[in-house]
Scaffold this active site. Structure first.
Site, PDB file in Angstrom:
ATOM      1  N   ARG A  41      21.475  61.105  43.187  1.00  0.00           N
ATOM      2  CA  ARG A  41      22.339  60.618  42.259  1.00  0.00           C
ATOM      3  C   ARG A  41      23.709  59.834  42.937  1.00  0.00           C
ATOM      4  O   ARG A  41      24.026  58.537  42.572  1.00  0.00           O
ATOM      5  CB  ARG A  41      22.710  61.325  41.101  1.00  0.00           C
ATOM      6  CG  ARG A  41      21.912  61.873  40.111  1.00  0.00           C
ATOM      7  CD  ARG A  41      22.565  62.468  38.827  1.00  0.00           C
ATOM      8  NE  ARG A  41      22.800  63.768  39.391  1.00  0.00           N
ATOM      9  CZ  ARG A  41      22.201  64.744  39.434  1.00  0.00           C
ATOM     10  NH1 ARG A  41      20.779  64.963  39.012  1.00  0.00           N
ATOM     11  NH2 ARG A  41      22.242  66.024  39.868  1.00  0.00           N
ATOM     12  N   CYS A 130      34.683  82.810  38.619  1.00  0.00           N
ATOM     13  CA  CYS A 130      36.168  82.399  38.550  1.00  0.00           C
ATOM     14  C   CYS A 130      37.018  83.446  37.811  1.00  0.00           C
ATOM     15  O   CYS A 130      38.011  83.980  38.379  1.00  0.00           O
ATOM     16  CB  CYS A 130      36.528  81.032  38.231  1.00  0.00           C
ATOM     17  SG  CYS A 130      35.488  80.505  36.755  1.00  0.00           S
ATOM     18  N   GLY A 161      36.120  74.484  34.567  1.00  0.00           N
ATOM     19  CA  GLY A 161      35.038  75.663  34.917  1.00  0.00           C
ATOM     20  C   GLY A 161      33.799  75.002  34.408  1.00  0.00           C
ATOM     21  O   GLY A 161      32.828  75.465  34.993  1.00  0.00           O
ATOM     22  N   LYS A 214      28.715  88.604  33.353  1.00  0.00           N
ATOM     23  CA  LYS A 214      29.079  88.562  34.960  1.00  0.00           C
ATOM     24  C   LYS A 214      30.303  89.101  35.128  1.00  0.00           C
ATOM     25  O   LYS A 214      30.434  89.864  36.398  1.00  0.00           O
ATOM     26  CB  LYS A 214      29.460  86.958  35.154  1.00  0.00           C
ATOM     27  CG  LYS A 214      28.192  86.024  35.333  1.00  0.00           C
ATOM     28  CD  LYS A 214      28.643  84.440  35.597  1.00  0.00           C
ATOM     29  CE  LYS A 214      27.559  83.796  35.013  1.00  0.00           C
ATOM     30  NZ  LYS A 214      27.984  82.299  34.920  1.00  0.00           N
ATOM     31  N   ARG A 236      36.409  79.318  25.865  1.00  0.00           N
ATOM     32  CA  ARG A 236      36.696  78.114  26.531  1.00  0.00           C
ATOM     33  C   ARG A 236      37.949  77.549  25.658  1.00  0.00           C
ATOM     34  O   ARG A 236      37.940  77.568  24.240  1.00  0.00           O
ATOM     35  CB  ARG A 236      35.588  77.201  26.400  1.00  0.00           C
ATOM     36  CG  ARG A 236      35.878  76.100  27.115  1.00  0.00           C
ATOM     37  CD  ARG A 236      35.747  76.209  28.516  1.00  0.00           C
ATOM     38  NE  ARG A 236      34.343  76.508  29.147  1.00  0.00           N
ATOM     39  CZ  ARG A 236      34.124  76.905  30.387  1.00  0.00           C
ATOM     40  NH1 ARG A 236      35.327  76.927  31.165  1.00  0.00           N
ATOM     41  NH2 ARG A 236      33.251  77.238  30.915  1.00  0.00           N
ATOM     42  N   HIS A 243      42.681  79.152  34.600  1.00  0.00           N
ATOM     43  CA  HIS A 243      42.207  80.038  33.422  1.00  0.00           C
ATOM     44  C   HIS A 243      43.352  81.305  33.491  1.00  0.00           C
ATOM     45  O   HIS A 243      43.929  81.627  34.170  1.00  0.00           O
ATOM     46  CB  HIS A 243      40.951  80.691  34.143  1.00  0.00           C
ATOM     47  CG  HIS A 243      39.735  80.218  34.165  1.00  0.00           C
ATOM     48  ND1 HIS A 243      39.481  78.878  33.744  1.00  0.00           N
ATOM     49  CD2 HIS A 243      38.260  80.432  34.792  1.00  0.00           C
ATOM     50  CE1 HIS A 243      38.304  78.410  34.032  1.00  0.00           C
ATOM     51  NE2 HIS A 243      37.689  79.275  34.373  1.00  0.00           N
TER      52      HIS A 243
HETATM   53  P1  A2P Z   1      25.502  64.604  41.936  1.00  0.00           P
HETATM   54  O1  A2P Z   1      27.177  63.979  42.303  1.00  0.00           O
HETATM   55  O2  A2P Z   1      24.683  63.863  43.026  1.00  0.00           O
HETATM   56  O3  A2P Z   1      24.983  64.978  40.779  1.00  0.00           O
HETATM   57  P2  A2P Z   1      30.035  69.589  38.720  1.00  0.00           P
HETATM   58  O4  A2P Z   1      30.187  70.870  38.864  1.00  0.00           O
HETATM   59  O5  A2P Z   1      31.327  68.844  38.646  1.00  0.00           O
HETATM   60  O6  A2P Z   1      29.245  69.015  37.572  1.00  0.00           O
HETATM   61  O7  A2P Z   1      29.346  69.319  39.975  1.00  0.00           O
HETATM   62  C1  A2P Z   1      28.082  69.238  40.465  1.00  0.00           C
HETATM   63  C2  A2P Z   1      27.817  69.108  41.715  1.00  0.00           C
HETATM   64  O8  A2P Z   1      26.390  69.549  42.317  1.00  0.00           O
HETATM   65  C3  A2P Z   1      27.856  67.468  42.076  1.00  0.00           C
HETATM   66  O9  A2P Z   1      28.283  67.216  43.374  1.00  0.00           O
HETATM   67  C4  A2P Z   1      26.299  67.396  41.715  1.00  0.00           C
HETATM   68  O10 A2P Z   1      25.843  66.186  42.643  1.00  0.00           O
HETATM   69  C5  A2P Z   1      25.855  68.558  42.629  1.00  0.00           C
HETATM   70  N1  A2P Z   1      24.425  68.883  42.530  1.00  0.00           N
HETATM   71  C6  A2P Z   1      23.928  69.377  41.017  1.00  0.00           C
HETATM   72  N2  A2P Z   1      22.578  69.343  41.038  1.00  0.00           N
HETATM   73  C7  A2P Z   1      22.212  69.174  42.373  1.00  0.00           C
HETATM   74  C8  A2P Z   1      20.837  69.147  42.979  1.00  0.00           C
HETATM   75  N3  A2P Z   1      19.709  69.547  42.343  1.00  0.00           N
HETATM   76  N4  A2P Z   1      20.992  68.762  44.390  1.00  0.00           N
HETATM   77  C9  A2P Z   1      22.034  68.600  44.976  1.00  0.00           C
HETATM   78  N5  A2P Z   1      23.346  68.556  44.249  1.00  0.00           N
HETATM   79  C10 A2P Z   1      23.243  68.769  43.123  1.00  0.00           C
END
Ligand code: A2P
Length: 344
Positions: A41, A130, A161, A214, A236, A243
Site C-alpha cells: 500500500r 505499552c 495506541g 496482556k 480508551r 497513556h
Molecule cells: P502500510 O502503510 O503499507 O499500510 P499503524 O499502526 O499506524 O496503523 O501502522 C501500521 C504499519 O504497519 C504501517 O506502516 C503499515 O504499512 C504496516 N503494515 C500493516 N500490515 C502490514 C503487512 N501485512 N505487511 C507489511 N506492513 C504492514
C-alpha cells in the site's frame, strides 16, 4: 571507527514505525543503513529519517538479508510471517506486536527491568505492551525493595495506541461534532470523542479484554513471577498521545510513601512529579514527546495494610513502544555476541 549496523524498520509508515525512525535518530543509534519497510500500500512513498527521505519498500522474504537488526511494528500477521524469516537470515528482530510475547523462545524485555533475560534470545525479542512497560518501570524499584503481592490497575489509554487511524478518528469525529454533524465510528465500536470506552482489543471468555490479560501475563513473564496477582481495566480515552494509569499495589512488606518516592526518584527511566499541593502530577499532555516514565500521586492506600497507590504516565509511542525497542537494540550492540541468531 566504532561499528555501525544495518537496520530495518517494518511498519515504517505507521504511528510507531515513524517514532522508531525518530528514536533511532534522536538516540544516535550507530546505523550504517536504514531500510523503511511496509506493505505494498505504501511502497514508493517517503518517510523522514535524520533530515532526509527514505523510500518505503514493500516487505518480502528477501528484505532482511544483510540486515543486522530489524524493528517491527506492523501488526501480528506481519510479525508472524516475517520475524522467523528475518531471524533465520541472521537478523535480530525486536518485535512490537503481541504475536511472540508469550513464546518461551522469545524474551520479553524492558531494559530497566529485565535486561539480563535478553541473553536467551534466538533471533526474536519481544517489546511488551505499552501499558505493561510504563507500569513495570514504575513498579520495579518497589518490587525489588519490598516485594509486590497484588496489582490493581486502571488505564486511560490514548488513541495513538490504535495507530494512525485512531488519531485520525478522534480528530475527525471531534471536528464533525463541533459542526453538529454525525461521524459514525469506524475504528472503535462507539464514539471516542468526548467518551471513554472500557474496551481495548477483543473480549476473552473470562470477561477481561485481551489488552487487560496482556498486562497480567506480561507482568508474570517480565518479573519472572507467576505468583504476582494482577487485575486490570483498560480504557480508551479521547487523548491523542500518552497513556495514564492509576495503580494500586499490595506490597510484601510495608513501605512508606516517602520511601517509595525516594526509590522511584533514583530509579533509571523514571521522573517523579509529585507535589499535589502545587498541582504537580504527571499528565499525558506533558509526557507526550518525552522518553521517561512519569510517576506521581504516590500515597498510602488506606484501604489496605500494605497498600500503595500511584499515578503513572508515559508517551505510549515512545517508552511504550519505539524508545523501548531502540533501547533493546542498544542492549544488543553493547554485547556483539548478542547479534547472533539461532532460530530453528
Ligand atoms: P502500510 O502503510 O503499507 O499500510 P499503524 O499502526 O499506524 O496503523 O501502522 C501500521 C504499519 O504497519 C504501517 O506502516 C503499515 O504499512 C504496516 N503494515 C500493516 N500490515 C502490514 C503487512 N501485512 N505487511 C507489511 N506492513 C504492514
Amino acid at each position: 571507527m566504532s561499528k555501525e549496523y544495518d537496520v530495518a524498520v517494518l511498519g515504517a509508515t505507521g504511528a510507531v514505525g515513524r517514532e522508531m525512525l525518530k528514536s533511532l535518530q534522536e538516540r544516535g543509534f550507530p546505523s550504517k543503513s536504514v531500510k523503511a519497510l511496509a506493505s505494498s500500500r505504501s511502497a514508493g512513498s517517503k518517510v523522514e529519517f535524520d533530515g532526509r527521505e527514505l523510500t518505503v519498500e514493500e516487505v518480502g522474504p528477501g528484505s532482511f538479508a544483510g540486515v543486522d537488526i530489524a524493528l517491527f511494528s506492523a501488526g501480528s500477521a506481519a510479525s508472524l510471517e516475517y520475524a522467523p524469516i528475518a531471524a533465520k537470515s541472521g537478523c535480530v528482530v525486536v518485535d512490537n506486536s503481541s504475536r511472540w510475547r508469550q513464546d518461551p523462545r522469545v524474551p520479553l524485555i524492558i531494559p530497566e527491568v529485565n535486561a539480563n533475560a535478553i541473553k536467551k534470545h534466538k533471533g526474536i525479542i519481544a517489546n511488551p505492551n505499552c501499558s505493561t512497560i510504563q507500569m513495570l518501570v514504575a513498579l520495579k524499584p518497589i518490587y525489588d525493595a519490598v516485594g509486590i503481592k497484588r496489582v490493581v490497575v486502571s488505564t486511560y489509554q490514548s488513541v495513538s495506541g490504535t495507530g494512525q487511524k485512531g488519531v485520525e478518528e478522534l480528530a475527525e469525529q471531534t471536528r464533525q461534532l463541533f459542526l453538529s454533524k454525525d461521524y459514525p465510528p469506524k475504528v472503535y465500536p462507539h464514539r471516542i470523542a468526548f467518551n471513554c470506552l472500557p474496551h481495548i482489543d477483543v473480549f476473552e471468555p473470562n470477561g477481561y479484554t485481551k489488552e487487560e490479560m496482556k498486562m497480567v501475563n506480561e507482568t508474570h513473564k517480565i518479573f519472572d513471577d507467576p505468583g504476582i496477582k494482577v487485575t486490570a481495566t483498560c480504557v480508551r480515552v479521547p487523548v491523542f498521545y500518552g497513556h495514564s494509569e492509576a495503580i494500586w499495589i499490595e506490597t510484601g512488606r510495608p513501605i512508606k510513601p516517602e520511601a517509595a518516592r525516594e526509590l522511584l526518584a533514583r530509579a533509571p527511566g523514571i521522573l517523579v512529579q509529585d507535589d499535589p499541593g502545587k498541582a504537580v502530577y504527571p499528565m499525558a499532555s506533558e509526557a507526550s514527546g518525552r522518553e521517561e516514565v512519569f510517576v506521581g500521586r504516590i500515597r498510602a492506600d488506606n484501604s489496605l495494610e500494605n497498600g500503595l497507590a500511584m499515578w503513572v504516565v508515559a508517551d505510549n509511542l515512545k517508552k511504550g513502544a519505539a524508545t523501548n525497542a531502540v533501547e533493546i537494540a542498544e542492549l544488543l550492540i553493547r554485547d556483539p555476541g548478542l547479534l547472533a541468531t539461532d532460530w530453528a
